[in-house]
Every structure is written in structure tokens, then in C-alpha cells.
Design a protein around this motif. Structure first.
Motif, short mmCIF file in Angstrom:
data_model
loop_
_atom_site.label_atom_id
_atom_site.label_comp_id
_atom_site.label_asym_id
_atom_site.label_seq_id
_atom_site.Cartn_x
_atom_site.Cartn_y
_atom_site.Cartn_z
N LYS A 153 -1.05 8.03 11.93
CA LYS A 153 -2.27 7.23 11.89
C LYS A 153 -3.09 7.63 10.66
O LYS A 153 -3.25 8.81 10.36
N VAL A 154 -3.58 6.62 9.93
CA VAL A 154 -4.45 6.85 8.78
C VAL A 154 -5.78 6.15 9.04
O VAL A 154 -5.88 5.29 9.92
N LYS A 155 -6.80 6.51 8.27
CA LYS A 155 -8.14 5.98 8.54
C LYS A 155 -8.41 4.62 7.89
O LYS A 155 -9.12 3.80 8.45
N THR A 156 -7.84 4.38 6.70
CA THR A 156 -8.17 3.14 6.00
C THR A 156 -6.90 2.33 5.67
O THR A 156 -5.82 2.90 5.55
N GLU A 167 -2.46 2.82 4.07
CA GLU A 167 -1.27 2.35 4.77
C GLU A 167 -0.08 2.25 3.81
O GLU A 167 -0.21 1.78 2.68
N LYS A 168 1.08 2.72 4.29
CA LYS A 168 2.31 2.62 3.50
C LYS A 168 3.49 3.06 4.36
O LYS A 168 3.32 3.60 5.46
N THR A 169 4.67 2.78 3.86
CA THR A 169 5.90 3.24 4.49
C THR A 169 6.58 4.17 3.52
O THR A 169 6.82 3.80 2.36
N VAL A 170 6.90 5.38 3.96
CA VAL A 170 7.53 6.39 3.10
C VAL A 170 8.98 6.52 3.54
O VAL A 170 9.26 6.72 4.72
N ILE A 171 9.89 6.41 2.58
CA ILE A 171 11.33 6.53 2.85
C ILE A 171 11.85 7.72 2.05
O ILE A 171 11.74 7.74 0.81
N GLU A 172 12.40 8.70 2.75
CA GLU A 172 12.95 9.90 2.11
C GLU A 172 14.44 9.96 2.44
O GLU A 172 14.84 9.76 3.58
N ILE A 173 15.25 10.26 1.41
CA ILE A 173 16.70 10.34 1.60
C ILE A 173 17.19 11.68 1.09
O ILE A 173 16.89 12.08 -0.03
N ARG A 227 -0.08 3.92 9.32
CA ARG A 227 -0.84 2.72 9.67
C ARG A 227 -2.18 3.09 10.33
O ARG A 227 -2.28 4.09 11.03
N CYS A 228 -3.16 2.21 10.15
CA CYS A 228 -4.44 2.36 10.83
C CYS A 228 -4.27 2.17 12.34
O CYS A 228 -4.88 2.87 13.14
N ARG A 229 -3.44 1.20 12.67
CA ARG A 229 -3.17 0.91 14.08
C ARG A 229 -1.67 1.11 14.31
O ARG A 229 -0.85 0.40 13.74
N LEU A 230 -1.33 2.09 15.11
CA LEU A 230 0.07 2.40 15.35
C LEU A 230 0.76 1.26 16.09
O LEU A 230 0.16 0.59 16.93
N LEU A 231 2.03 1.04 15.77
CA LEU A 231 2.82 -0.03 16.36
C LEU A 231 3.58 0.47 17.58
O LEU A 231 3.83 1.67 17.72
#
Length: 76
Positions: A62-65, A69-75, A22-26
Motif C-alpha cells: 500500500k502506498v499513500k499517493t 503507484e507502480k508495478t515492479v518486476i524483478e527477475i 497501489r493506494c487501494r489494494l486489489l
């Protein structure tokens, strides 16, 4: 995707890594990974969401643009 056994025949938990980019961390409590884990269970990607069945690792990057932004799920 059934849980695997190690060489001794013992049960191995699935490892789930969730990375929020995310650009802005939660705040950590706003990531809401419960919904992701529940969706994996409902679609039978994982058998159950108990601690016996899965290990969950969560992180943010944190990403710049907004395009990045995305959510990565690895199993595993």
C-alpha cells in the motif's frame, strides 16, 4: 537471458517477483499477473512460463499517493 546452471550443472529456475504498489489494494485474483508473465515470454526475457522454467512471487504494498503507484518486476 538464458536459464543458469548451479555448480553441479543442474538447471536453475528464474525467479520472478512482481510487486504491485497501489493506494487501494486489489483482491488477489484481480492482479492479473498472467499478462505480465506472458509479455516476458513473448519478448523472450524468459524462455517459457512453465513451472520448470520459472518461480513467481507476487505481493502488494500500500502506498499513500497515486503518484507512487507502480508495478515492479524483478527477475533473477
Amino acid at each position: 537471458m538464458e536459464p543458469e546452471e548451479d555448480e553441479g550443472g543442474d538447471f536453475c529456475r528464474r525467479r520472478i517477483r512482481i510487486t504491485s504498489k497501489r493506494c487501494r489494494l486489489l483482491d488477489p485474483d484481480n492482479l492479473c499477473v498472467k499478462y505480465i508473465i506472458d509479455a516476458l515470454r513473448y519478448t523472450k526475457v524468459i524462455k517459457d512460463d512453465t513451472t520448470k522454467e520459472i518461480e513467481v512471487f507476487i505481493k502488494q504494498e500500500k502506498v499513500k499517493t497515486r503518484k507512487e503507484e507502480k508495478t515492479v518486476i524483478e527477475i533473477e
